[in-house]
Design a protein around this motif. Sequence first.
Motif, PDB file in Angstrom:
ATOM      1  N   LEU A  60     -27.632-129.210  48.633  1.00 42.83           N
ATOM      2  CA  LEU A  60     -27.413-130.254  49.306  1.00 42.83           C
ATOM      3  C   LEU A  60     -27.302-131.398  48.754  1.00 42.83           C
ATOM      4  CD1 LEU A  60     -27.038-128.580  52.901  1.00 42.83           C
ATOM      5  CD2 LEU A  60     -25.064-129.055  51.564  1.00 42.83           C
ATOM      6  N   VAL A  61     -29.010-131.289  48.089  1.00 40.10           N
ATOM      7  CA  VAL A  61     -30.349-131.963  47.608  1.00 40.10           C
ATOM      8  C   VAL A  61     -29.837-132.244  46.376  1.00 40.10           C
ATOM      9  CG1 VAL A  61     -32.010-132.497  47.003  1.00 40.10           C
ATOM     10  CG2 VAL A  61     -32.035-131.104  49.134  1.00 40.10           C
ATOM     11  N   MET A  62     -28.635-132.017  45.225  1.00 34.98           N
ATOM     12  CA  MET A  62     -28.172-132.273  44.255  1.00 34.98           C
ATOM     13  C   MET A  62     -26.875-132.284  44.143  1.00 34.98           C
ATOM     14  SD  MET A  62     -29.093-127.944  41.971  1.00 34.98           S
ATOM     15  CE  MET A  62     -30.129-127.229  41.841  1.00 34.98           C
ATOM     16  N   GLU A  63     -26.255-132.236  45.585  1.00 33.89           N
ATOM     17  CA  GLU A  63     -25.119-133.116  45.736  1.00 33.89           C
ATOM     18  C   GLU A  63     -25.457-134.471  46.166  1.00 33.89           C
ATOM     19  OE1 GLU A  63     -21.733-129.533  47.210  1.00 33.89           O
ATOM     20  OE2 GLU A  63     -23.004-130.172  48.717  1.00 33.89           O
ATOM     21  N   ASP A  64     -26.299-134.968  46.629  1.00 31.37           N
ATOM     22  CA  ASP A  64     -27.132-136.297  47.498  1.00 31.37           C
ATOM     23  C   ASP A  64     -27.076-137.255  45.865  1.00 31.37           C
ATOM     24  OD1 ASP A  64     -25.774-135.293  49.943  1.00 31.37           O
ATOM     25  OD2 ASP A  64     -27.858-134.743  50.860  1.00 31.37           O
ATOM     26  N   TRP A  65     -27.911-136.463  45.000  1.00 29.55           N
ATOM     27  CA  TRP A  65     -28.772-136.812  43.848  1.00 29.55           C
ATOM     28  C   TRP A  65     -27.042-137.467  42.863  1.00 29.55           C
ATOM     29  CZ3 TRP A  65     -32.522-132.766  42.939  1.00 29.55           C
ATOM     30  CH2 TRP A  65     -34.256-133.030  43.204  1.00 29.55           C
ATOM     31  N   ALA A  66     -25.969-136.628  42.780  1.00 26.65           N
ATOM     32  CA  ALA A  66     -25.401-136.964  42.976  1.00 26.65           C
ATOM     33  C   ALA A  66     -24.996-137.931  42.989  1.00 26.65           C
ATOM     34  CB  ALA A  66     -23.595-135.939  42.181  1.00 26.65           C
ATOM     35  N   ASP A  67     -24.057-138.203  44.677  1.00 32.41           N
ATOM     36  CA  ASP A  67     -24.035-139.708  44.807  1.00 32.41           C
ATOM     37  C   ASP A  67     -25.138-141.265  44.471  1.00 32.41           C
ATOM     38  OD1 ASP A  67     -21.991-138.319  46.550  1.00 32.41           O
ATOM     39  OD2 ASP A  67     -23.410-137.940  48.192  1.00 32.41           O
ATOM     40  N   GLU A  68     -26.514-140.413  44.669  1.00 28.51           N
ATOM     41  CA  GLU A  68     -26.808-141.034  43.994  1.00 28.51           C
ATOM     42  C   GLU A  68     -27.273-141.739  43.237  1.00 28.51           C
ATOM     43  OE1 GLU A  68     -31.844-142.653  45.336  1.00 28.51           O
ATOM     44  OE2 GLU A  68     -30.703-140.797  45.668  1.00 28.51           O
ATOM     45  N   TYR A  69     -26.787-140.726  41.847  1.00 28.94           N
ATOM     46  CA  TYR A  69     -27.561-140.677  40.746  1.00 28.94           C
ATOM     47  C   TYR A  69     -26.505-140.832  39.477  1.00 28.94           C
ATOM     48  CZ  TYR A  69     -32.052-140.567  41.770  1.00 28.94           C
ATOM     49  OH  TYR A  69     -33.649-141.263  42.541  1.00 28.94           O
ATOM     50  N   GLY A  70     -25.297-140.771  40.189  1.00 24.93           N
ATOM     51  CA  GLY A  70     -23.920-140.820  39.344  1.00 24.93           C
ATOM     52  C   GLY A  70     -23.110-139.301  38.657  1.00 24.93           C
ATOM     53  N   SER A  71     -21.974-139.415  37.992  1.00 25.26           N
ATOM     54  CA  SER A  71     -21.732-138.243  37.950  1.00 25.26           C
ATOM     55  C   SER A  71     -22.226-137.100  36.818  1.00 25.26           C
ATOM     56  CB  SER A  71     -20.244-138.104  37.447  1.00 25.26           C
ATOM     57  OG  SER A  71     -20.132-138.808  35.980  1.00 25.26           O
ATOM     58  N   MET A  72     -23.407-137.915  36.140  1.00 22.57           N
ATOM     59  CA  MET A  72     -24.082-136.978  35.037  1.00 22.57           C
ATOM     60  C   MET A  72     -25.663-137.491  34.816  1.00 22.57           C
ATOM     61  SD  MET A  72     -21.822-136.667  31.420  1.00 22.57           S
ATOM     62  CE  MET A  72     -22.581-135.336  31.292  1.00 22.57           C
ATOM     63  N   TYR A  73     -26.492-136.977  35.212  1.00 25.49           N
ATOM     64  CA  TYR A  73     -27.989-137.005  35.220  1.00 25.49           C
ATOM     65  C   TYR A  73     -28.642-136.064  35.249  1.00 25.49           C
ATOM     66  CZ  TYR A  73     -27.862-134.836  40.375  1.00 25.49           C
ATOM     67  OH  TYR A  73     -28.077-133.058  40.945  1.00 25.49           O
ATOM     68  N   ARG A  74     -30.165-136.206  35.014  1.00 26.03           N
ATOM     69  CA  ARG A  74     -30.780-134.627  34.873  1.00 26.03           C
ATOM     70  C   ARG A  74     -32.092-134.771  35.674  1.00 26.03           C
ATOM     71  NH1 ARG A  74     -36.167-137.802  33.066  1.00 26.03           N
ATOM     72  NH2 ARG A  74     -35.290-140.168  32.585  1.00 26.03           N
ATOM     73  N   ILE A  75     -32.576-133.642  35.998  1.00 30.08           N
ATOM     74  CA  ILE A  75     -33.461-133.026  37.312  1.00 30.08           C
ATOM     75  C   ILE A  75     -34.811-132.624  35.205  1.00 30.08           C
ATOM     76  CG2 ILE A  75     -32.858-133.530  38.666  1.00 30.08           C
ATOM     77  CD1 ILE A  75     -32.452-130.046  38.778  1.00 30.08           C
ATOM     78  N   ARG A  76     -35.392-132.172  36.424  1.00 21.44           N
ATOM     79  CA  ARG A  76     -36.758-131.299  35.823  1.00 21.44           C
ATOM     80  C   ARG A  76     -37.958-130.341  36.036  1.00 21.44           C
ATOM     81  NH1 ARG A  76     -42.265-131.309  33.998  1.00 21.44           N
ATOM     82  NH2 ARG A  76     -42.475-133.691  35.086  1.00 21.44           N
ATOM     83  N   LEU A  77     -36.978-129.185  36.163  1.00 20.06           N
ATOM     84  CA  LEU A  77     -37.742-128.112  36.908  1.00 20.06           C
ATOM     85  C   LEU A  77     -38.936-127.556  35.676  1.00 20.06           C
ATOM     86  CD1 LEU A  77     -34.985-126.675  39.126  1.00 20.06           C
ATOM     87  CD2 LEU A  77     -36.042-128.395  39.691  1.00 20.06           C
ATOM     88  N   GLY A  78     -39.851-127.800  36.245  1.00 18.64           N
ATOM     89  CA  GLY A  78     -41.226-127.052  35.409  1.00 18.64           C
ATOM     90  C   GLY A  78     -41.213-127.616  33.815  1.00 18.64           C
ATOM     91  N   ALA A  79     -40.694-126.504  33.149  1.00 21.75           N
ATOM     92  CA  ALA A  79     -40.465-126.792  31.600  1.00 21.75           C
ATOM     93  C   ALA A  79     -38.953-127.288  31.142  1.00 21.75           C
ATOM     94  CB  ALA A  79     -40.922-125.588  30.553  1.00 21.75           C
ATOM     95  N   TYR A  80     -38.351-126.983  32.375  1.00 19.62           N
ATOM     96  CA  TYR A  80     -36.989-127.079  32.205  1.00 19.62           C
ATOM     97  C   TYR A  80     -36.920-128.461  32.478  1.00 19.62           C
ATOM     98  CZ  TYR A  80     -36.961-122.074  31.965  1.00 19.62           C
ATOM     99  OH  TYR A  80     -36.704-120.490  31.877  1.00 19.62           O
ATOM    100  N   ARG A  81     -35.613-129.003  31.370  1.00 21.94           N
ATOM    101  CA  ARG A  81     -34.732-130.052  31.253  1.00 21.94           C
ATOM    102  C   ARG A  81     -33.187-129.790  31.800  1.00 21.94           C
ATOM    103  NH1 ARG A  81     -35.554-134.294  26.627  1.00 21.94           N
ATOM    104  NH2 ARG A  81     -34.515-132.541  26.011  1.00 21.94           N
TER     105      ARG A  81
END
Length: 588
Positions: free
Chosen positions: A148-169
């Motif tokens: 749900l958080v990831m889908e909210d981020w898609a609404d905010e940042y667009g259909s292609m965006y990036r996140i980072r989880l520890g060392a993973y981009r």
Amino acid sequence: MTTTSLLLVARAPALVEDVPVPAIVDGTPLVIVRHGEQVSVFHGLCPHQGSLLADGEVVDGHLVCPGHGWRFDCASGRRDAGTRACLHRFTTHLVDDDIAIDADELQAFHAQRAGSAAATRRFDSLPGPHGLPLVGNLFQLRETDQHLVMEDWADEYGSMYRIRLGAYRILMVADPALVEDAFKRRPDTFRRMSTVEGIARGLKAAGVFTAEGDEWRRQRKVVVQALTHGHLKHFFPTMMRIVARLQRRWEQAADEGREIDLLDDLTRFTIDVTSTFAFGQDLNTIEGHEGALERQIGEIPKALSRRVTALVPYWNYVKLPADRTLDRALVGIHDTLGRLITDARRRLAEDPGLAARPGNYIEALVAQSDGGGFSDEDVTGNVMTLMLAGEETTARALAWLIHFMCERADLRDMLRAESDALLGDDELLQDFATHPRMVRIEAAALEAMRLKPAAPVLRLEALHDTVLGDVEVPARTPVFLLTRHASIRAQAATGAAAFDIERWIKADGSALDAGSAKAFFPFGAGPRFCPGRFLALLEIKGVISMLCRNFELERAGSGPVEEKLVFTMRPDNLVIRLKRRAGTPPAA
């Protein structure tokens, strides 16, 4: 053109009329079809969503896609008259008994498909949520509602965006066309995250679901043959006996006025179905006959959920109590499956004719694998995959559909009318040939899975440097596909967030409309379209028609039904109450 420029695709004497044959030439999947006196070689992926056409069948001179039923003329490759969709047909050459195509034509086909797409944006230029040093966005995601958080981020940042989880981009993709493109480019450009395969191998549950590349191609051929229409037809009476058992459980609850934990009951049902289909042993958890194997298998989804979301494989260094419980369960599971596989090989040796009429999935896998390098470990991994898929995905799909039925009186009435018309005086589906006519039940199941998919986020990674859309994707970059968000965006103009089964049905109401499956991915898409989808839909039709024919239902309890991601997405707080329909006798 010389014979040195020809590429062998098949041996003519080995071709059987109207039986599609797969081939891979220079990394390109092909399908060879002999119909009448003509042999045709086509590109092997359906232009709709990329399903492997060699897994389909030939009906009335048409090659039928196994994914959504698109039909292509065996001679020309053209889809239904009046449409532009067409398979690429390669010029075929017969050299002695060899069927071949021209290497230059294949190269030109590659160039045409590649087009001129080039990266215009670097991965690092994409927008995305701010994170913390070292951990990135890790603490912004909770395990059970991260989708749900990831889908909210898609609404905010667009259909292609990036996140980072520890060392993973991580590249996040919610664009429907790009999600579909990523599906179609498996297994050669994108694969399931290697960490998932490693976790599955550690659990000794690696099957066609986690296999990649040539290993996947080897296993898929065997698994698809073990899940054919003929095997499901043979299993159908057994499945309906388990549906009848669930009916008796629900009749007792109705007579006692007892509330039903719906997901628990449906999980019991799918465990009983898949255990019987998989290895011929009915665990009968519906009637409370829970044994060691059922408890042991239940540890696997919990372990997968813990380990897939872990940043480091701690279990390789420190065993927590849950990991020690898992280890004991794995020993028991593999001891049991080892005995069952040995017994299956013995039965097939004693009765070779059993290969044509296997009694369960293990027998079908062993029969298909003899002489083909399919090991006992492969059989075990694929049996465990089937058990997990049956318990997790089918039970949740059924639960979400019944949730929508509780919310929508018009949906209940529509599905009841279809069930009454097709079942007649029977309380259960009796004839296997009737299930394809359950158009509205299947459409309702597809719509429920569209809005409440088992996997709203699919985690892939790039095998090599590539481009997705206009974004460069370096090798080994994790790519998370937001499949539910993409589906809703694709059909926004049609009220995509609303539950509407009519979007799946042809205007005359006679059948499902295969073209409606745009940006819809509950069974995947591309070459890795789920081979177990027909078993899942058969279970759904059996249960929903039984429910509609025999019961009134309503939601019980209070509070909202919430989405909870535990390996797959489940409904939380879904309790129902049933009442026998007028005219049905009470239990003796």
